[in-house]
Design a protein around this motif. Structure first.
Motif, mmCIF file in Angstrom:
data_model
loop_
_atom_site.group_PDB
_atom_site.id
_atom_site.type_symbol
_atom_site.label_atom_id
_atom_site.label_comp_id
_atom_site.label_asym_id
_atom_site.label_seq_id
_atom_site.Cartn_x
_atom_site.Cartn_y
_atom_site.Cartn_z
ATOM 1 N N PRO A 173 22.495 0.230 24.771
ATOM 2 C CA PRO A 173 23.130 -0.314 23.258
ATOM 3 C C PRO A 173 23.255 0.960 22.353
ATOM 4 C CG PRO A 173 21.758 -2.011 23.862
ATOM 5 C CD PRO A 173 21.308 -1.092 24.861
ATOM 6 N N THR A 174 23.967 1.192 21.712
ATOM 7 C CA THR A 174 24.441 2.185 20.451
ATOM 8 C C THR A 174 24.965 1.575 19.536
ATOM 9 O OG1 THR A 174 26.442 2.999 21.036
ATOM 10 C CG2 THR A 174 24.408 4.120 22.007
ATOM 11 N N PRO A 175 24.677 1.906 18.173
ATOM 12 C CA PRO A 175 25.373 1.454 17.037
ATOM 13 C C PRO A 175 26.732 1.429 17.218
ATOM 14 C CG PRO A 175 23.503 2.773 16.343
ATOM 15 C CD PRO A 175 23.656 2.885 17.679
ATOM 16 N N LEU B 56 21.002 -6.129 14.884
ATOM 17 C CA LEU B 56 21.086 -5.629 16.291
ATOM 18 C C LEU B 56 20.817 -3.876 16.090
ATOM 19 C CD1 LEU B 56 24.240 -6.923 18.142
ATOM 20 C CD2 LEU B 56 21.811 -7.123 19.078
ATOM 21 N N LYS B 57 21.425 -3.366 14.712
ATOM 22 C CA LYS B 57 21.148 -2.171 14.540
ATOM 23 C C LYS B 57 19.666 -1.988 14.222
ATOM 24 C CE LYS B 57 25.572 -0.895 12.828
ATOM 25 N NZ LYS B 57 26.580 -0.488 11.426
ATOM 26 N N ALA B 58 19.077 -2.709 13.420
ATOM 27 C CA ALA B 58 17.571 -2.941 13.100
ATOM 28 C C ALA B 58 16.687 -2.633 14.542
ATOM 29 C CB ALA B 58 17.201 -3.881 12.171
ATOM 30 N N LEU B 59 17.317 -3.585 15.098
ATOM 31 C CA LEU B 59 16.337 -3.366 16.543
ATOM 32 C C LEU B 59 16.733 -2.256 17.250
ATOM 33 C CD1 LEU B 59 17.323 -7.124 17.670
ATOM 34 C CD2 LEU B 59 14.797 -6.358 16.991
ATOM 35 N N LEU B 60 17.832 -1.740 17.214
ATOM 36 C CA LEU B 60 18.076 -0.442 17.952
ATOM 37 C C LEU B 60 17.142 0.843 17.351
ATOM 38 C CD1 LEU B 60 21.920 -0.451 18.509
ATOM 39 C CD2 LEU B 60 19.971 -0.852 20.328
ATOM 40 N N ALA B 61 17.259 0.786 16.054
ATOM 41 C CA ALA B 61 16.611 1.711 15.238
ATOM 42 C C ALA B 61 15.017 1.844 15.401
ATOM 43 C CB ALA B 61 16.943 1.419 13.856
ATOM 44 N N ALA B 62 14.707 0.495 15.927
ATOM 45 C CA ALA B 62 13.092 0.406 15.994
ATOM 46 C C ALA B 62 12.740 0.656 17.575
ATOM 47 C CB ALA B 62 12.907 -1.088 15.796
ATOM 48 N N ARG B 63 13.578 0.950 18.290
ATOM 49 C CA ARG B 63 13.504 1.310 19.846
ATOM 50 C C ARG B 63 12.638 2.745 19.892
ATOM 51 N NH1 ARG B 63 18.036 1.494 23.723
ATOM 52 N NH2 ARG B 63 19.085 2.706 22.022
ATOM 53 N N PRO B 64 11.741 2.623 20.729
ATOM 54 C CA PRO B 64 10.821 4.041 20.906
ATOM 55 C C PRO B 64 12.011 4.944 21.473
ATOM 56 C CG PRO B 64 10.379 2.446 22.602
ATOM 57 C CD PRO B 64 11.178 1.599 21.705
#
Length: 219
Positions: A79-81, A211-219
């Motif tokens: 997933p991407t923003p 979702l964007k916050a979760l993506l940003a938190a991915r390593p």
């Protein structure tokens, strides 16, 4: 003699069954974003023909869960923003157009029933069941557009939406899910179309930001 003599109707193919099974594993996190689906390894482990695995992977590609990369083959979507924005924009456009219409009694009954089933699912805490009922509620909303083609289009989005809703389920409580959907239903019941549109936009907007916050938190 009928032209249909000897024709057998099967409910589902082996490839479809395999695609469904792989989809469930992806949703459960057994395959992570960017992981390869090695057709030969899957075929050997499950004892099925590689062509069957290839067909199953193509089915997953159509649902948006898998894509092909040069020199890597089939991989689980990462997933991407941008992907989130594109998918949820399509969803918002459909649903805001739908709630801007006045529902017929049977349509309102269908939405209410879908919400009640979502409440029941939330009470169990079963995340997969909650996601199923969540999607069913929004499918009932899209049905307000009275277009079988749009119903089919939204149904086609649901597999990819299921992926993102499953991701979201890790960051929101069942109570949050019920409250957001109840606000939409209340506006529809009251016949307040402007509020219904605003509630849908708010609901979709919150989902996108989470979702964007979760993506940003991915390593």
């Amino acid at each position: 003699m009928s032209a249909l003599d000897g024709l057998e109707v099967r409910r589902t193919t082996t490839a479809q069954q395999l695609a469904d099974g792989l989809s469930e594993r992806i949703m459960a996190g057994a395959f992570g974003p960017g992981d390869r689906l090695r057709e030969s390894a899957i075929a050997a482990e499950l004892g099925v023909a590689r062509n069957t695995v290839r067909e199953a992977v193509r089915i997953l590609e159509l649902t948006g869960l898998v894509r092909y990369e040069v020199n890597r083959g089939a991989v689980v979507i990462a997933p991407t923003p941008e992907k989130v924005e594109a998918l949820y924009t399509a969803r918002e456009r459909l649903e805001t157009a739908a709630v801007a219409r006045t529902p017929r009694p049977e349509q309102l009954a269908a939405i209410t029933k879908a919400f009640d089933q979502l409440v029941d699912a939330a009470a169990t805490g079963d995340k997969n069941r909650i996601v199923d009922r969540d999607l069913a509620f929004h499918q009932a909303i899209v049905a307000l557009l009275d277009s079988s083609r749009l119903d089919e289009f939204f149904a086609g989005l649901t597999q990819e939406l299921r992926f993102y809703l499953t991701v979201l389920s890790k960051s929101e409580t069942p109570e949050d899910v019920v409250a957001e959907h109840e606000a939409i239903l209340d506006a529809i019941r009251l016949g307040d179309r402007d509020r219904a549109v605003a509630e849908v936009r708010a609901h979709v907007g919150v989902s996108v930001e989470r979702l964007k916050a979760l993506l940003a938190a991915r390593p």
